[in-house]
Each structure stands twice: as C-alpha cells, then as structure tokens.
Design an enzyme around this catalytic site. Structure first.
Site, PDB file in Angstrom:
ATOM      1  N   LYS A  15      61.811  80.043 115.417  1.00  0.00           N
ATOM      2  CA  LYS A  15      62.595  80.677 116.419  1.00  0.00           C
ATOM      3  C   LYS A  15      62.244  80.911 117.486  1.00  0.00           C
ATOM      4  O   LYS A  15      61.143  81.975 117.564  1.00  0.00           O
ATOM      5  CB  LYS A  15      63.310  82.176 115.358  1.00  0.00           C
ATOM      6  CG  LYS A  15      64.142  82.825 116.641  1.00  0.00           C
ATOM      7  CD  LYS A  15      64.714  83.996 115.959  1.00  0.00           C
ATOM      8  CE  LYS A  15      65.376  84.839 117.159  1.00  0.00           C
ATOM      9  NZ  LYS A  15      65.932  86.098 116.822  1.00  0.00           N
ATOM     10  N   GLY A  37      69.736  94.276 118.662  1.00  0.00           N
ATOM     11  CA  GLY A  37      69.755  95.513 118.153  1.00  0.00           C
ATOM     12  C   GLY A  37      70.824  96.232 118.573  1.00  0.00           C
ATOM     13  O   GLY A  37      70.802  97.722 118.271  1.00  0.00           O
ATOM     14  N   ALA A  78      71.901  88.014 117.716  1.00  0.00           N
ATOM     15  CA  ALA A  78      71.574  89.197 118.487  1.00  0.00           C
ATOM     16  C   ALA A  78      72.768  90.009 118.792  1.00  0.00           C
ATOM     17  O   ALA A  78      73.788  89.316 119.212  1.00  0.00           O
ATOM     18  CB  ALA A  78      70.851  88.924 119.624  1.00  0.00           C
ATOM     19  N   GLY A  79      72.892  91.345 118.304  1.00  0.00           N
ATOM     20  CA  GLY A  79      73.981  92.180 118.691  1.00  0.00           C
ATOM     21  C   GLY A  79      75.083  92.174 117.734  1.00  0.00           C
ATOM     22  O   GLY A  79      75.872  93.033 118.183  1.00  0.00           O
ATOM     23  N   ASN A 131      69.902  91.050 111.912  1.00  0.00           N
ATOM     24  CA  ASN A 131      68.837  91.886 111.510  1.00  0.00           C
ATOM     25  C   ASN A 131      69.012  93.340 111.332  1.00  0.00           C
ATOM     26  O   ASN A 131      69.209  94.086 110.471  1.00  0.00           O
ATOM     27  CB  ASN A 131      67.548  91.356 112.057  1.00  0.00           C
ATOM     28  CG  ASN A 131      66.173  92.306 111.545  1.00  0.00           C
ATOM     29  OD1 ASN A 131      66.132  92.998 111.080  1.00  0.00           O
ATOM     30  ND2 ASN A 131      65.118  91.728 111.870  1.00  0.00           N
ATOM     31  N   THR A 132      69.064  93.992 112.709  1.00  0.00           N
ATOM     32  CA  THR A 132      69.145  95.301 112.845  1.00  0.00           C
ATOM     33  C   THR A 132      70.521  95.858 112.286  1.00  0.00           C
ATOM     34  O   THR A 132      70.076  96.870 111.631  1.00  0.00           O
ATOM     35  CB  THR A 132      69.374  95.488 114.512  1.00  0.00           C
ATOM     36  OG1 THR A 132      68.268  95.108 115.166  1.00  0.00           O
ATOM     37  CG2 THR A 132      69.474  97.131 114.517  1.00  0.00           C
TER      38      THR A 132
END
Lengths: 257, 68, 257, 257, 257, 68, 68, 68
Positions: E97, E158, E184-185, E206-207
């Site tokens: 990545k 995040g 992301a996001g 992830n987050t």
C-alpha cells in the site's frame, strides 16, 4: 418570477426580516433598512411592570414597513388566537405570523393546532401566514382554509443550518397556489439564495442577521443574495449535467487531429 | 384604602375607581404599541380614560417587541 | 475578507468570468459588463482559414478587463506550454489560466502535467493560475513552485452541479497562502455564494452565465451573490446550532409560569 | 440498542417488509423469508369480481409472520377507520399501519387526518403504527394518543431516494418514547443502515426490494445492512473528526527527527 | 459484481482491514477474524531499542491473511521506495500500500510523489496499491504505470466522515480498469455500503473499527454492510424517482370512482 | 575495547566483530518480522550470523507493526 | 325471479334468500383472508351461511393483498 | 509557379517570397489578437511585413477567442 403578492399586497422585496435578538435598537433599525424588507415581524409580550420601557422598537419608522406580528410563545391554538387578538389590537394590522410551538427545544410547529388556529383566525378576518414544518399536505390544507401563504421551515428556528428540508419544500413549491415563504434556519446568504432558486417566493430571516457581529452588513448580504437568486431564476438557468460541457471551443486545437 | 387587582399576572394595590389611563401613567407605561385587555375584553386607546378599575379586575397590558 | 490581490494586482470583484459559449458577441460583452468582473478568460485557437473572422470577442472593450488566456485543449505539459506562449504573444499578458485536461469526458485536470507545466511557465515569467482537482497537497506544491493562485474545481467544467468537493476545498482554503479561486461547476448564484462563504477568495464562472436564457441577468445574479457572500463573511456570521435558538423573547408570555 | 418491543411484542429483526409490487407470489414469499422480517405489511382491497382469485399472498405462510395491514387508499380519517375495520376483520389482528394520503402524486400523509384516525382507532382497540411526515411535534401527539410507534418517511413512497429528512428524523428519535420506524423512500441497503445508525428502531422497506431484478437477493441485502447498523450502534462508534487521525503509528519513522 | 481479483489474486471479501490503533493484540486479531477480510494492512517502523518487543501483531495468524504493508510515514517518493524495500524484506510479500503523505494534519496523499514512487516500485516488481485523493486523472495514470488498484479516499484518514468525495469517486469507478478500493474516512457501515453500492470494488477500513468500543462487533458490522451492498448491486436495484410510486395496489379502493 | 555503530539512528557501543545475530540477541529483539539494513544493504535472516559489525557501521532494524 | 343487490359497488342479480356463503361460492371467491360487510355491518366467516340477502342489500367483500 | 507551405496544419499554395503580412491579407485575417509562429518561432506584428515565406515553411496563426 411572478410578482410577489400576499393578500393583494405586492412586495418588491422577497426578503422578510425579524426584529428579535438585535444588540441594540439602532442596529436593528439600520439592519431592517439595509435588508430592503417591506415586511417586518414583531412579537407580543406583556409589558414588564418593573421596566416598562422597551426601547427596542423605538428606532423603527413604522410608516415604512408592514408589521407582521407573530404568535411566538403560543403552545396551542387557543393561546395563538388570544395572542393574535392582542397583536391586532396593538399593531392595528390583521396580518399575522401564526406560530404554535409546544416544544421548547426545537420550537417546531404543531400541525394540528396550527391548522385549527388558522381556520379560526381566517374567520376572524386575519391575514394568516403560518409557520409550518415542511409538510406538503399540511400546506395544502392551510391554503384550503384561506391562509395567505405557507411558511415551511428550512431548519429549526435560529439554528442557521440551511435548507435541510429541501426535498419536501420542493414539493410544497410545486403544489402551492399561495406564496411559499421559507422561514427559520437560513443561516447564510447562500441558504436564502438556494431557497429562492428552488422556487420559494420569499424567505424570512432573523437570527442570522441579528446575531452577526455586523447585523447591518449581514442584512445587506441577505438582500443581495435574494436578489441574485431571483434574477437567476428569471434568467432561465441551464440545467445540470453529469459529464463536463467544455466552456472553450472544441475545434481549432493546435494539433493535427 | 385601596383595592386589589391583577396586572399582567401580578397582584397590585390601586386606588378604587382609578382609570386605565391613570394606571398606565402611574406605571410609567407610554400608551404606544399597546394592547390592553380588561377582564377579558380588549379596550382601545380612546377608552383608557373612561375604563375604571374595580376590586378583582384583571388587566393584561401587552406591547409588541422585537421578535422573529 | 482581506483584499484580493493576485500577483500584486488588486481586484475589487471576486467574480471572474469566462467568455465561451455565449449566444452572441453582444450578449457576451454585456454579460461581462454586468458581472462586474475585472478578469476575463479567453481561449486560444487556430484561426479557421475558411472563416477567418471571429466576431465573438469584437464587442469586448479590452482596455477595461484584464485578460486571462487559458490553455484549454492542452493534454499534457508540453502542449500547455506551447499554448501559453501563443497566449502571451496574442494577448500580450503573462497571465495564464493553466488547464491540462487529457480526459475528454469530464475535462478533469492532470495533476502531474499541471505541476510540470506550472513550474516551467513560472520560470518563463508567466503568472500562472492553475485549474486543479480539489487536492490540497497539489495546491501546496503549486504554491511552492510559484503559482499566483490555485483554482480547484467545484464539479466538472460546465456541469452546473455546485460545490461537490466542499470538504477538500475547505482544507485547501485553510492551508493556502495564495488566493483560492473556485473554478468549474458552479451552476447557480447560491453555489458561488457558498464557495465564498466557505472562504474562497474568488470564483470563476462561465457556463452557468453563458448558457442561461438571459446571460446578462445571470451575470448580474452571480455578481450580487458573490458580493452577498463577501459581505456575509465580513459581517461575522453566528455559528450553527443543533437546537433552536428562539428569535422572539423567552419572557413576558401571557400566562402564569 | 435496546430490544425492539412494539405493543408488548418483541421483534428480533429491525427490518419490516411490504408485500406490494413483487413480480410473482413465489418471489414475494421468498423475499419475505430472506428478509428475516417478522412483520409484514399487506393492503386491503375489494375482491375483483371478474377475477376473484388473488394468488399473490397464497405463497406466504401466515403462521410465521405477524401481519400489518395498512389503510393505503384512504384519503381521510373516515376512510382510514373504515379500512381499518375491514383489515381487522380480514386479518384478525388489531395491528394496523395507518396511512392517510390524500395526494396521489407524492402519497404524502395528512397529519390532521392521521391524528384524528389514530385517536379513534386506539379507542377501538387497534395497535396503531402511523405513517407520517418527519414531523417531531406530530410524532409526540401520536405518541400521546396511544400509537404504538411512529413511522416517519425518509422520502416519498417508492422513490428510493434515501434519508432525505435526516435532520428532522434525528429530532424525532431524540424525543420519542415509542419505537421510531423509518418508512418509505429507503432505496438501498446503505439508506436503511444510515437510518438505524442514526438511532431509528426499525425500517420498513417494500419497493426497493420488490422492484429489484432479484428481490430475494435484495431482501437479504437489506437484512444484512440492518444487522450491520444495529451491530455498529452497539459497538460504540468513535466520533467524526475534521483533521486526520493517523491509523499507523506516529513514532518509529526511519528518519532522524 | 464481477469477482474481485487484484494482481491475479482473487478475493472473496471486499472488505480490507487495517491493524493500527486497536486497544490490544487480542481485540485486533479477533476483529480481523470477524471482518472476514483476506487482506490486512500493516505499517513498518523501527524497532524501539528500549522496548524491542511489539506484541501487537503477535496474536495474528499470518498464514490466514495476505499482508499489505504500507509506506505510512513517507513524505516523498524516495522515502516511500525505501520503506517499500524494508516492507518487502520484513513481510516477504511484494504487495504494497503506497502512501505518500507530506501533510501531517490531514495526511492527504501527494499525487506527484505517489506517481513517481509507483512507477519505480512497479519496475522493482512490487504490486502497488496506491492511496490517492479522489482524482480520476491521477487514477488513470497510476493504472497506466501498472498499479494493481487505485485507492481513493472518502475523507481524511481516521476522520470517520463518510463518502465526502462521492462525485469524483463515481467518475474514477466509471473509468477505471483496475479495481477501485475506497480507503480512508469511512466511519460507519452505511458509508462502506454506500461506496460499494456506488460501484467500488472494495473498501479499506481501520480507524472506525479499531477505535469502536467493541472493535470485534464493529468489524462484523462492516463485514455485513459490505456484503449487503455487494448483494444489492447484484440484485439489480430499481432506480430513484421524484414522484411516489405506490407500493400498494392502485385499484380496488373501497369507494366508487 | 568497543566500537561505535549507529543502530536505528542511535549511537551504540558494541564489541568489535560482533554479528548482527548476536547484537539482536543482546538487544532482546526476536528475529521475526524484521527487515535489517546493514550499511544500506538489506540482509536476510540467514545472513544475520555471518554479518559482522565494524566501527561506523549503520544498522536499521525495522519491524512491521499494526497500521492502516 | 331475482333480486338486485350491490356487491363491491356493482349491481348484481341474485336469487332471493341466497346466503352470503352461497353467493361467495357462485362468485368463485374462497372464504379466506376476507372481510365482508353486509349493509354496513361486518359479518364473520361463521355467519356467512346464515346471512341471507334481500333486495337492495349492499355487500362489500374485501381481501388483503400485497401492499407496502 | 507557386510554393507549398503549411498553414494551421493545412497545405497551401502561395507565391514564393510572399510576406506573412501579405498572406494574412490574402486570407482575410485581420492582424488583431493574433499570435503567429513561423517555423516554430513567434514573430511579432511588426515583423509580419518583413517575414517572407519559403517552400516547406510552417505557419501557425492563432487567435484568442471566447473560452472559459
């Protein structure tokens, strides 16, 4: 756009303005002036016996604006009708912004009590402009009992959040035969412009202007935005597209095609 | 000797027979932008002088103020 | 808002206008006039030998506007640089709207070629205003190589869809040290106002004005909306809230509490 | 989330499903099965004397689902109450989805007639689940007269447009003491998930499932999305932030800081 | 949807998961398991000589997941390439990545450095999955230099804000010939479902999972939402409409028409 | 007598001729999930025992960790 | 000789004294998922056999069908 | 006898030695808002009269037009 006429009264300005929450009588009067508005809302309150002078409206030249007293504070139809009578006695106008807001947190209007009060007030000779949720069926019913406009909310009063009810207001506009005035929650000039571009006949703004650091400048900003949107609607806007539409010519490139 | 009336929800002592006009003057209320309800009936400005108050009367004195 | 200065040149108007796609030279010139714009984009094209007269710009009084030629049609840095040189030769200004758009469907800009061309053009003495995607890091890099502004897109060129890239443009505005001009996709005055209210320094509009049934009225509408938004920002707007904030007093109700 | 209980009846599934518009009885029955729904809406209609058999519901095993007959077609309270009585006679359940929709274009509910009918139906022993506009005050009033839930719309029936009334539904959820079922307009699984994530107790979906090319797969998709959203709410989601929050460690970089 | 194949490797799950920010190795391993993900991102960091044991990944069974090391921390192409080499040495996989994020506040990717690094890494035999802004032209260029996917952002890393770049991601999806992974996001299951429904081939989260109070439940929630959206796309959804589309029959009303 | 080397950017004293494998053991680093760069060259796990350190050498010891 | 009744808004000729049960059978309507209103009064399935029709009677026969 | 040159990508026959200024006049192109590139070099308006064309020359005549 066709001229704005409410109860046989023509309005040149599509911006109506409220007079609450201004920092001073002078800023209020100057902001009303700067807004170009011809219709100005006021509230009815008991005189405070300990401090009977209320200078807030003293600076306003009442000969220049049509007053639109509201029934703020009313929690049901009965209270609204009583307030309406005081309003007419004090302001000597039958024009009335009908507000029935039982909930103290969001000040959202009660559709049942609003219709009930509207029906009675129309019979009593009032010119009724009801504040409502963005409810197309309620709007039709209010029309049917003789209201002069409908005033659906964009967002809760004073929240400055913008046109959060866009889809339903679009339907109200499509179906209404009386003027549609978007009221409550318009926080910036772009919000007001969006409402007019969508087809609303007018907007009513108070908090966004009154609590700005410079209310007079903000009043003028809303005035310009409303005029911009009105002009744009009349200018016959082109539609949206998904793909790009080149703004420069698609021929004459400096290469061999 | 005075009588007791209710003005805007508060109990007040006034002289018997005082007129609404006189009461407004005593209270320092200019008769401008007012709506006055006397025992449930609206009275116009031109009636303020003639309307007199009796014990137990209820008076609502309302003014329009800044609002949205 | 702080005054708008690009490459040491102050601008009173925060509305820039394009000259493509107007129905006639007269409507174009009148719309440019009505827009109040001081900066006017043009494209560069080969003269058509079969029809060498291009009357479109004839009606424009070039002494009153700063020209901003674009590199529309360029598909890579090399083509853009070549077009830029033609632009400077023809218009006698080093100002340049840098566009590098390899994709014919959405006319979206190429970040790599745009940066490469920008770097070279700055060295060649051009005042470079690059058209870019709403990419905050690219915006910083363009600043770093000496671009005079960044011009992120709201939506694809000519799509009239409005500020679809709001979140990223907000970041660009927060981080930029050069003026941010929102370009492409602004379809109605409320869209332009929203961009300025968000903090953009200026907007560039072409299609929305040119394809309106009445381009002159639409130009004026955008002018007013941009002024409204500028005024509003300077007026110190109050913030948004979730709950309602009463606009009428919360005391003096006609009931015993 | 606290368990979903309507009128003392617990539901494991937060997805309710309508049975209209399916291409075949088999696909309907299979989709209902795949949805995992325990509450299934039906409509009441006159038997067509020329074609008295209606096979549509024949494939459904009524012992496995609670029926929720609706009053679709009713234009006022009186028609709704009459339909409700037919519904109870035919389905032998007091459960009722109350719909009063005078407008044939958008099928939006009438707040006045809905409240009136609800009040009467509650007195008649019905368990009333009213379909309403996203109107927080009306929702409270319906609660107050004894409705078992409120069912605010996301968008017009069958429009598949998603949660267009988000701001007002959020207020309804915050204030309601009965379950809030978002009904009408949810077109994709993400829409249903968004409603549940926002705090709705359940969703009711018909058109999006029935008109999909593969209704069974779509029913399962909505089932999974609703479960996902329910799990997510219970999982204690982190909040939103404006700035990035690195997901990789911020120490141990391969450089001298 | 066509099967997801990246660099000749088929994936059954369209949910990829990151391993940062979990409260414990156990919760991380359990969340990865619950997510059903087959591709798991990790970061590369210097061993901390004062505390050389890093137990975080100890609980993970590496035989069951494909590792996707990232280049987080890289601020330019050179740092990214160096990190990539460490990554390959440590993880023994050429999968990578690629992240190049010079800005510490929003961690947004640098398009120039990302393309430069991608080009070099592809030549070095890496399978490159680049994290990018929602930039359709950049996406095409990364495809052209041999990237295995493109991974446009929904919102800053995040931030949990959802699909804020929807319009441009839609264009990327339309034009891409490699898989599009929205990265992301994405903060809630509905956000992930929306991305897949729009046509994305996969999402990377992830987050939202790691910082939930119950990461395992949240992982499962995302798994279900992604499956729901995939099912829905394959089910052939009906389109949106402006007017209502009745879900109950429009004949057989109990009245004389 | 010891020599000075750089490990992960920090200066360290080690015995001359020590192997990378021995150093990792001294530092308490399990040779798992590691990438080791010795004077700019990656060395594989099977080379850790044979690679010896001289004064001024630079060593980067990198591991993969949780990340997004 | 027959009598005229209204069924679901349509005029129908039926034999005098026919029962609702018999009428349903004639019409080919299975007595399932039905609600029947006879001159404004609901009648249950167990009353279909006993309920007989007279001239001018109004009958509404309603069934539940797929709906949202 | 004429020579062949390329003007804006098209092949044209012109008289040998004709000046750019003359060519523009022949083509009906007003020398306004123009940029002219002669064999890859820009030439200014004041050079149009002096610049003469030879066989095989390439000329780009570009004007600015309405664009966004």
């Amino acid at each position: 756009m066709k001229p704005l006429i409410i109860a046989d009264t023509p309005f040149r300005s599509r911006l109506f303005i409220g007079t609450g929450k201004f920092p001073s009588p002078q800023s209020m009067a100057a902001a009303v002036e700067a807004s170009g508005s011809e219709l100005v809302t006021v509230a009815l309150r008991r005189v405070d016996l300990k401090s009977p002078e209320d200078p807030m409206l003293a600076a306003l030249d009442f000969s220049r604006y049509r007053l639109l007293p509201n029934t703020s504070g009313a929690r049901d139809a009965e209270e609204a009708v009583r307030l309406a009578k005081f309003a007419r006695a004090a302001t000597r106008t039958p024009w009335l912004k009908l507000e029935v807001t039982p909930d103290p947190y969001y000040l959202l209007p009660d559709p049942i009590e609003t219709l009930k009060a509207a029906e009675e007030l129309v019979k009593l000779g009032f010119i009724v402009l009801p504040y409502i949720n963005a409810d197309p069926v309620l709007a039709k019913r209010l029309e049917d009992v003789g209201c002069a406009t409908v005033m659906p909310l964009a967002a809760p009063i004073g929240s400055n959040r913008g046109l959060k009810t866009r889809d339903l207001i679009e339907i109200i506009i499509e179906q209404a035969t009386v003027p549609v005035v978007v009221d409550a929650g318009l926080g910036m000039p772009s919000h007001a412009a969006e409402a007019i571009e969508l087809g609303a006949d007018a907007v009513l703004v108070n908090t966004a202007i009154a609590i700005a650091e410079d209310p007079v400048a903000m009043a003028r900003a809303f005035k310009l935005a409303v005029e911009a949107a009105e002009l744009a609607r009349d200018a016959g806007p082109g539609g949206e597209s998904k793909l790009a539409q080149a703004s420069s010519p698609l021929t004459g490139f400096l290469r061999e095609e | 000797m005075s009588i007791e009336i209710k003005v805007n929800g508060e109990t007040r002592q006034v002289e018997p027979g005082v007129s609404v006009a006189a009461l407004l003057a005593q209270l320092g209320i200019e008769p401008r932008h007012l709506a006055v309800e006397h025992n449930g009936e609206f009275i116009g400005e031109d009636e303020f002088a003639a309307a007199t108050l009796s014990a137990g009367d209820r008076l609502e004195i309302v003014r329009f103020v800044g609002g949205g």
